[in-house]
Design an enzyme around this catalytic site. Structure first.
Site, PDB file in Angstrom:
ATOM      1  N   TYR A  69       0.769  -1.293   0.039  1.00 39.56           N
ATOM      2  CA  TYR A  69      -0.058  -0.014  -0.108  1.00 39.56           C
ATOM      3  C   TYR A  69       0.721   1.227  -0.068  1.00 39.56           C
ATOM      4  CZ  TYR A  69       1.186   0.762   4.980  1.00 39.56           C
ATOM      5  OH  TYR A  69       1.846   1.205   6.027  1.00 39.56           O
ATOM      6  N   PHE A  79       2.407   9.650   3.860  1.00 44.01           N
ATOM      7  CA  PHE A  79       2.789   9.567   5.463  1.00 44.01           C
ATOM      8  C   PHE A  79       3.206   8.067   5.535  1.00 44.01           C
ATOM      9  CE2 PHE A  79      -1.833   8.414   5.025  1.00 44.01           C
ATOM     10  CZ  PHE A  79      -1.871   7.137   5.669  1.00 44.01           C
ATOM     11  N   ASP A  80       2.919   7.015   4.564  1.00 44.90           N
ATOM     12  CA  ASP A  80       3.419   5.754   4.832  1.00 44.90           C
ATOM     13  C   ASP A  80       3.510   5.118   3.731  1.00 44.90           C
ATOM     14  OD1 ASP A  80       4.578   3.713   6.287  1.00 44.90           O
ATOM     15  OD2 ASP A  80       2.682   3.061   7.188  1.00 44.90           O
ATOM     16  N   ILE A  99      -6.642  -0.395  11.362  1.00 44.19           N
ATOM     17  CA  ILE A  99      -7.653   0.297  11.701  1.00 44.19           C
ATOM     18  C   ILE A  99      -8.918  -0.167  11.141  1.00 44.19           C
ATOM     19  CG2 ILE A  99      -5.919   2.118  11.702  1.00 44.19           C
ATOM     20  CD1 ILE A  99      -6.429   2.968   8.744  1.00 44.19           C
ATOM     21  N   TYR A 125      -7.591   7.190  12.652  1.00 45.18           N
ATOM     22  CA  TYR A 125      -6.919   7.455  13.787  1.00 45.18           C
ATOM     23  C   TYR A 125      -7.540   8.363  14.687  1.00 45.18           C
ATOM     24  CZ  TYR A 125      -3.146   4.486  11.958  1.00 45.18           C
ATOM     25  OH  TYR A 125      -2.510   3.407  11.488  1.00 45.18           O
ATOM     26  N   PHE A 142      -5.827   5.377   0.563  1.00 38.48           N
ATOM     27  CA  PHE A 142      -4.620   4.262   0.503  1.00 38.48           C
ATOM     28  C   PHE A 142      -4.887   3.671  -0.890  1.00 38.48           C
ATOM     29  CE2 PHE A 142      -5.585   4.411   5.327  1.00 38.48           C
ATOM     30  CZ  PHE A 142      -4.140   4.225   5.650  1.00 38.48           C
TER      31      PHE A 142
END
Length: 582
Positions: A69, A79-80, A99, A125, A142
């Site tokens: 992902y 961010f990731d 999540i 979050y 995502f």
């Protein structure tokens, strides 16, 4: 993105109806970043922008998944990313490890499917965020690709892609198998193939030499069968994976072609394909056999054929001249029989194989046609087909001149020669070595008008070398009919008297009474004796030549005439040990 806590192994699955409702809600909301009323999103928005053609299974609650992902904010800032870590996410879905938005977004996904997910804050979050990484109340985006999915309840999945028409046996535990394979991950990434090594993968089944899933997936396979075998990680390489090509928790897919199988306890397998009627003799150890064959591997690959050389394979049976399995497989066969002989490698060429066409540990299959066989001790086999039409008091014997018709063929029916092709009977003097010994023997004892079948072994025919039109070591089949018989002369005689010869033979020979007998007078006299029934010439020969030979024998000084001093009867010559003849 990940919640702490131990992994859960619950096997509860999301009901299909609930999953469909979630998907319909997502489609209904479209791809917008807010609800239709302009407020915040209430649920995950899912865009399925790449759906594979085949989807054998979809992600359900409790499944273990592996995926890549990229995670970004609304402004596109990343961010990731699992790609940055070069590590797939491997985790159980729907048990609180992810999540909530990701749990929901993965449901119903297929392997190799790509989705874009929009996760509202309360499913991500929330108002707390992740310090230094994700701000409070952040909507997350995502881009996900699913690479693997499995469940602890999974078993090995077997799909038959090609089933051969003939299946002599199926794989069982403890069998030794030879197979080709292509190995891929569930997303199609290749990790290994036997084809690149130029040889099959050879191993025992059910003996712990293979991963458990392959042990199970090979069971029941037929030689020549193609299968797709899908193996969950816990029946493959599990958490550790294998090397750099098989990651941990990876499902494996093998496309397998079974080349052959055998068991160390196997014996030679025989199957009679065609048995000719009237089999009166079967091959035994010590026989010399001529046969044709096609030799193939168990997958049908041809490695040798006697037909390609246009010549039979000729050998002794049971004496170690051929592989043990063929030695066994040929015994008990009839002439003309066709057999399929399946030979395990320990009775063929073993673990090493031979040449470049028979690999190690190969099962061999021979389709054999027995042409003929014989034993060096075999006599001529004589069978009366029809007796003479009249009572027979005298039969053919050595020295007799005989006329006979014959048909000669090989035992497989191949016609070689026939007197009928020449429009006249064959002529021979028995015992004079003018015909093959076996035919000479078979003609002896026959009556005029009798018909016989003769089976002549090669040592009484044309031997190992054969003759024009006759293969070496060939057994010959004759059908003969005796047309006529003339009693022969004793050995060494060209002419014999039916009664005592004239008291003064020379005076009778000297027709003009000049004291000498030229060839003309000699010939006239002999012909007169034959005509009057007082004597006879050797049958089956040109009378003129016989008379000329007789004259030459008596013309001692070779001056073209016989005198009284030169003339001697054969009997007198024998007594004087003179080896000339009248």
């Amino acid at each position: 993105m990940f919640r702490a806590g131990p992994p859960s192994h619950t096997l509860l699955r999301l009901p299909l109806l609930q999953l469909l409702l979630l998907l319909l809600q997502a489609v209904g909301r479209g791809l917008g970043r807010a609800s239709p009323a302009g407020g915040p999103l209430e649920d995950v928005v899912i865009e399925r922008y790449h759906i594979p053609r085949a989807c054998p299974r979809e992600v359900q609650m409790g499944d273990f998944v592996r995926y890549h992902y990229n995670g970004t904010f609304e402004d596109g800032k990343k961010f990731d990313s699992s790609y940055d870590r070069s590590t797939l996410v491997a985790i159980v879905v729907g048990v609180g490890r992810l999540i909530t938005g990701m749990d929901r977004g993965l449901m119903g996904m297929c392997v190799n499917e790509r989705r874009r997910l929009i996760v509202p804050p309360h499913l991500g979050y929330g108002s707390i965020g992740v310090a230094g990484l994700i701000p409070p109340d952040a909507t997350l985006y995502f881009d996900v690709v699913l690479l693997d999915v499995w469940n602890k309840a999974d078993t090995v999945q077997v799909s038959t892609l090609l089933l051969p028409p003939h299946c002599p046996r199926m794989v069982q535990d403890s069998d030794f198998v030879r197979y080709h394979y292509n190995g891929t991950l569930l997303d199609g990434t290749a990790f290994d193939t036997s084809y690149s090594r130029g040889g099959t993968y050879d191993t025992y089944v059910g003996s712990g030499w293979l991963i458990k899933g392959m042990d199970q997936g090979l069971l029941g396979m037929c030689p020549g069968e193609r299968r797709k075998i899908t193996i969950p990680p816990f029946l493959a390489y599990g958490e550790k994976g294998y090397g750099t090509m098989i990651p941990s928790h990876a499902s494996l897919v093998f496309h397998v072609l079974l080349v052959d199988l055998h068991n160390p306890k196997d014996t030679v397998q025989l199957e009679t394909l065609e048995l000719p009627p009237g089999c009166v003799r079967r091959a035994v150890a010590g026989d010399f056999m001529r046969y044709h064959y096609n030799g193939s591997l168990m997958d049908g690959t041809l490695f040798d054929s006697s037909y390609s050389r246009n010549h039979t394979y000729d050998t002794y049976v049971g004496r170690g001249y051929i592989i043990p399995g063929m030695d066994q497989g040929l015994q008990g066969a009839c002439m003309g029989e066709r057999r399929r002989i399946t030979i395990p490698p320990h009775l063929a060429y073993g673990e090493n194989g031979t040449g470049d066409k028979i690999p190690g540990s190969a099962v061999l299959i021979f389709h054999v046609h027995i042409i003929d066989f014989h034993n060096p001790a075999d006599p001529v086999e004589v069978k009366t087909l029809s007796p003479p039409p009249e009572t027979c008091n005298e039969t053919a014997k050595p020295g007799d001149f005989v006329r006979y018709h014959y048909n000669c063929s090989l035992l497989d029916g191949t016609k070689l020669f026939s007197s009928h092709d020449y429009g006249a009977p064959q002529e021979a003097t028995l015992g004079a070595h003018k015909v093959i010994e076996g035919l000479d023997i078979g003609l002896q004892g026959m009556c005029v008008g009798e018909r016989r079948q003769l089976v002549v072994p090669p040592h009484l025919a044309h031997g190992e070398s054969g003759a024009r039109g006759v293969p070496g070591s060939a057994v010959l089949l004759f059908e003969v009919e005796l047309v006529s018989r003339e009693e022969g002369l004793p050995t060494g005689y060209l002419f014999v008297w039916h009664e005592d010869p004239p008291a003064n033979l020379f005076e009778d020979l000297d027709l003009n009474k000049d004291g000498e007998v030229p060839l003309e007078e000699f010939s006239t006299f002999i012909k007169a004796q034959v005509s009057e029934g007082k004597g006879r010439l050797m049958p089956g020969q040109d009378p003129e030549k016989i008379i000329a030979d007789m004259f030459q024998n008596q013309d001692r000084n070779q001056d073209g005439k016989i005198t009284a001093e030169e003339l001697k009867l054969k009997l007198d010559e024998d007594q004087e040990r003179v080896h000339e003849e009248l």
